[in-house]
Enzyme design. Structure first.
Site, PDB file in Angstrom:
ATOM      1  N   THR A 196       0.874  -1.180   0.000  1.00 44.89           N
ATOM      2  CA  THR A 196       0.000   0.000   0.000  1.00 44.89           C
ATOM      3  C   THR A 196       0.906   1.223   0.000  1.00 44.89           C
ATOM      4  OG1 THR A 196      -1.673  -1.175   1.292  1.00 44.89           O
ATOM      5  CG2 THR A 196      -1.831   1.225   1.230  1.00 44.89           C
ATOM      6  N   LYS A 245      -7.830   1.568  -2.852  1.00 47.24           N
ATOM      7  CA  LYS A 245      -7.492   1.141  -1.486  1.00 47.24           C
ATOM      8  C   LYS A 245      -7.618   2.304  -0.493  1.00 47.24           C
ATOM      9  CE  LYS A 245      -5.046  -1.030   1.849  1.00 47.24           C
ATOM     10  NZ  LYS A 245      -5.326  -2.251   2.526  1.00 47.24           N
ATOM     11  N   LYS A 253      -1.595   5.084   8.700  1.00 46.08           N
ATOM     12  CA  LYS A 253      -0.787   5.134   7.473  1.00 46.08           C
ATOM     13  C   LYS A 253      -1.694   5.339   6.250  1.00 46.08           C
ATOM     14  CE  LYS A 253       1.536   2.311   4.147  1.00 46.08           C
ATOM     15  NZ  LYS A 253       2.098   1.051   3.686  1.00 46.08           N
TER      16      LYS A 253
HETATM   17  P1  NAD Z   1       6.067  -5.836   7.331  1.00 45.79           P
HETATM   18  O1  NAD Z   1       6.868  -4.730   7.915  1.00 45.79           O
HETATM   19  O2  NAD Z   1       5.721  -7.011   8.187  1.00 45.79           O
HETATM   20  O3  NAD Z   1       6.803  -6.401   6.013  1.00 45.79           O
HETATM   21  C1  NAD Z   1       7.535  -5.618   5.126  1.00 45.79           C
HETATM   22  C2  NAD Z   1       8.784  -6.384   4.788  1.00 45.79           C
HETATM   23  O4  NAD Z   1       9.540  -5.650   3.825  1.00 45.79           O
HETATM   24  C3  NAD Z   1       9.707  -6.560   6.017  1.00 45.79           C
HETATM   25  O5  NAD Z   1       9.975  -7.933   6.229  1.00 45.79           O
HETATM   26  C4  NAD Z   1      10.960  -5.778   5.643  1.00 45.79           C
HETATM   27  O6  NAD Z   1      12.160  -6.353   6.145  1.00 45.79           O
HETATM   28  C5  NAD Z   1      10.900  -5.832   4.130  1.00 45.79           C
HETATM   29  N1  NAD Z   1      11.695  -4.795   3.497  1.00 45.79           N
HETATM   30  C6  NAD Z   1      11.809  -3.487   3.862  1.00 45.79           C
HETATM   31  N2  NAD Z   1      12.670  -2.847   3.036  1.00 45.79           N
HETATM   32  C7  NAD Z   1      13.092  -3.775   2.151  1.00 45.79           C
HETATM   33  C8  NAD Z   1      13.987  -3.734   1.050  1.00 45.79           C
HETATM   34  N3  NAD Z   1      14.604  -2.590   0.706  1.00 45.79           N
HETATM   35  N4  NAD Z   1      14.195  -4.878   0.353  1.00 45.79           N
HETATM   36  C9  NAD Z   1      13.566  -6.015   0.671  1.00 45.79           C
HETATM   37  N5  NAD Z   1      12.709  -6.122   1.702  1.00 45.79           N
HETATM   38  C10 NAD Z   1      12.473  -5.009   2.434  1.00 45.79           C
HETATM   39  O7  NAD Z   1       4.737  -5.155   6.755  1.00 45.79           O
HETATM   40  P2  NAD Z   1       3.396  -5.896   6.301  1.00 45.79           P
HETATM   41  O8  NAD Z   1       2.404  -5.870   7.425  1.00 45.79           O
HETATM   42  O9  NAD Z   1       3.752  -7.187   5.645  1.00 45.79           O
HETATM   43  O10 NAD Z   1       2.854  -4.852   5.214  1.00 45.79           O
HETATM   44  C11 NAD Z   1       3.395  -4.800   3.898  1.00 45.79           C
HETATM   45  C12 NAD Z   1       2.513  -3.897   3.048  1.00 45.79           C
HETATM   46  O11 NAD Z   1       1.183  -4.420   3.044  1.00 45.79           O
HETATM   47  C13 NAD Z   1       2.420  -2.462   3.578  1.00 45.79           C
HETATM   48  O12 NAD Z   1       2.444  -1.584   2.499  1.00 45.79           O
HETATM   49  C14 NAD Z   1       1.062  -2.441   4.289  1.00 45.79           C
HETATM   50  O13 NAD Z   1       0.493  -1.147   4.323  1.00 45.79           O
HETATM   51  C15 NAD Z   1       0.267  -3.408   3.431  1.00 45.79           C
HETATM   52  N6  NAD Z   1      -0.869  -4.039   4.114  1.00 45.79           N
HETATM   53  C16 NAD Z   1      -0.711  -4.587   5.354  1.00 45.79           C
HETATM   54  C17 NAD Z   1      -1.797  -5.179   5.985  1.00 45.79           C
HETATM   55  C18 NAD Z   1      -1.657  -5.797   7.351  1.00 45.79           C
HETATM   56  O14 NAD Z   1      -2.685  -6.120   7.970  1.00 45.79           O
HETATM   57  N7  NAD Z   1      -0.445  -6.039   7.852  1.00 45.79           N
HETATM   58  C19 NAD Z   1      -3.049  -5.218   5.349  1.00 45.79           C
HETATM   59  C20 NAD Z   1      -3.171  -4.675   4.063  1.00 45.79           C
HETATM   60  C21 NAD Z   1      -2.072  -4.087   3.460  1.00 45.79           C
END
Ligand code: NAD
Length: 297
Positions: free
Chosen positions: A96, A171, A246
Site C-alpha cells: 500500500t 485502497k 498510514k
Molecule cells: P512488514 O513490515 O511485516 O513487512 C515488510 C517487509 O519488507 C519486512 O519484512 C521488511 O524487512 C521488508 N523490506 C523493507 N525494506 C526492504 C527492502 N529494501 N528490500 C527487501 N525487503 C524489504 O509489513 P506488512 O504488514 O507485511 O505490510 C506490507 C505492506 O502491506 C504495507 O504496504 C502495508 O500497508 C500493506 N498491508 C498490510 C496489511 C496488514 O494487515 N499487515 C493489510 C493490508 C495491506
C-alpha cells in the site's frame, strides 16, 4: 507454473509467498530480515542474497514492502528490479503506497518495456494466510490477465480498477470510508452510553437500519454485540491503528495533490494520530472507542 521473485516477506508477504509455493510456483524470496527469510524457506521458497539474484530471469516479480520509498528504492535503485529483471517480466507491487509513487514506478517500468501493476490488498494477515485477499489492481488489462493465476493463488477476489495507480486510489478511498465510519460508530456507542441506551439495543437497531456498516457489524468497537470482534479480545489486531493511520495519511496526501476536500478524512487522520501517539498504534483500530468514548460507560 511460473518462477516468481518475491521481495519483502514480512507479515503479509511471507504467507503470500508461501501460498504461491503451495500452488506449485517456484518462488525465490529476498528480505533483509533473516527471520523472515527463514520462515519463507520453511514454507517452500528459495532464498536469494540480493534483489538482482531474486529477479533475474523470473516470469514475474512481486513486491510487498512498507511504503513508497522502499518500492522506489527496490525498483529504481542500482541493481534494482528494473535493471535486473528479464525483459518480459511482469511486475506486481502489492504494497500500500501513495498513488503518485505507484504511477512514477510504473512509468519507469514502461520506459523499459516492462508491464507493472499496482495491486494493493485488503484482508490483512489472516487473509494473506488463508489466501482470501482482495486485490485492487491498476494497470493494463493484458497485464492484469497475465497476473490472474498468481493473484488467485494468494486471494479470492481480483478487481481491475483501471489504469496505473487506480488500485492504490481504490485502497485509500476504501480505507478512508473505514476509518471515518469506525470513529462514527465509536461516537454513537459513546453517546448511547451517556443517554442510557443499552449497547446491544443500539447494535440491534443500527445493524438493521441505515447505520449498518462493516465497522459496526463485523469489527464492532464495543465488547458484546459481535463476539468475534477485537473489542472482545483486548483489542488485539486485526488491523492495527498504526496501519489505519498510514492509509488515512496516504488519503490526505492524495487529496492534497488533486485538491479534493476531505474534511472527515482529515479529522479521522488527526484522531488516529492522537491515538497512535498515545502508544496505541499496535492495537486494533477499533480500540479508538477507548479514546472517543472515554468515561462514557
Ligand atoms: P512488514 O513490515 O511485516 O513487512 C515488510 C517487509 O519488507 C519486512 O519484512 C521488511 O524487512 C521488508 N523490506 C523493507 N525494506 C526492504 C527492502 N529494501 N528490500 C527487501 N525487503 C524489504 O509489513 P506488512 O504488514 O507485511 O505490510 C506490507 C505492506 O502491506 C504495507 O504496504 C502495508 O500497508 C500493506 N498491508 C498490510 C496489511 C496488514 O494487515 N499487515 C493489510 C493490508 C495491506
Amino acid at each position: 507454473m511460473a518462477t516468481i521473485g518475491f521481495i519483502g516477506v514480512g507479515n503479509m508477504g511471507g504467507p503470500m509467498a508461501a501460498n504461491l509455493a503451495k500452488a506449485g510456483h517456484a518462488v525465490i524470496v529476498f528480505d533483509p530480515v533473516p527471520a523472515a527469510m527463514e520462515r519463507a524457506r520453511a514454507a517452500g521458497c528459495a532464498a536469494a542474497a540480493s534483489i538482482a539474484e531474486t529477479v533475474v530471469g523470473r516470469d514475474a516479480v512481486i513486491t510487498m514492502l512498507p511504503s513508497g520509498a522502499e518500492v522506489i528504492a527496490v525498483h529504481a535503485g542500482e541493481g534494482g528490479v528494473l535493471e535486473s529483471c528479464a525483459p518480459g517480466a511482469l511486475l506486481i507491487d502489492c504494497s500500500t503506497i501513495d498513488v503518485a509513487a505507484a504511477r512514477a514506478v510504473a512509468a519507469q517500468a514502461a520506459e523499459r518495456g516492462l508491464a507493472m501493476l499496482d495491486a494493493p490488498v485488503s484482508g490483512g494477515v489472516r487473509g494473506a494466510a488463508a489466501a482470501t485477499l482482495t486485490f485492487m489492481v491498476g494497470g493494463a488489462a493484458e497485464a492484469v490477465a497475465r497476473a490472474g493465476p498468481l493473484l488467485e493463488a494468494m486471494g479470492k477476489t481480483v478487481v481491475h480498477t483501471g489504469a496505473s495507480g487506480s488500485g492504490q486510489a481504490a485502497k485509500i478511498c476504501n480505507n478512508m470510508i473505514l476509518g471515518v465510519s469506525m470513529i462514527a460508530v465509536a461516537e454513537a456507542f459513546a453517546l448511547a452510553d451517556r443517554l442510557g441506551l443499552d449497547r446491544q439495543v443500539l447494535f440491534d437497531v443500527a445493524s438493521r437500519s441505515s447505520g449498518q456498516c462493516w465497522a459496526l457489524t463485523t469489527n464492532c468497537p464495543v465488547p458484546g454485540p459481535m463476539p468475534a470482534s477485537p473489542a472482545n479480545h483486548g483489542y488485539r489486531a486485526g488491523f492495527t491503528a498504526a496501519m489505519m493511520l498510514k492509509d488515512l495519511r496516504l488519503g490526505q496526501q492524495a487529496a492534497g495533490q488533486v485538491g479534493a476536500a476531505t474534511p472527515l478524512g482529515a479529522a479521522a487522520t488527526a484522531l488516529y494520530a492522537l491515538f497512535c501517539n498515545g502508544d496505541h498504534g499496535a492495537e486494533d483500530f477499533s480500540a479508538i472507542f477507548r479514546m472517543v468514548g472515554a468515561g462514557s460507560a
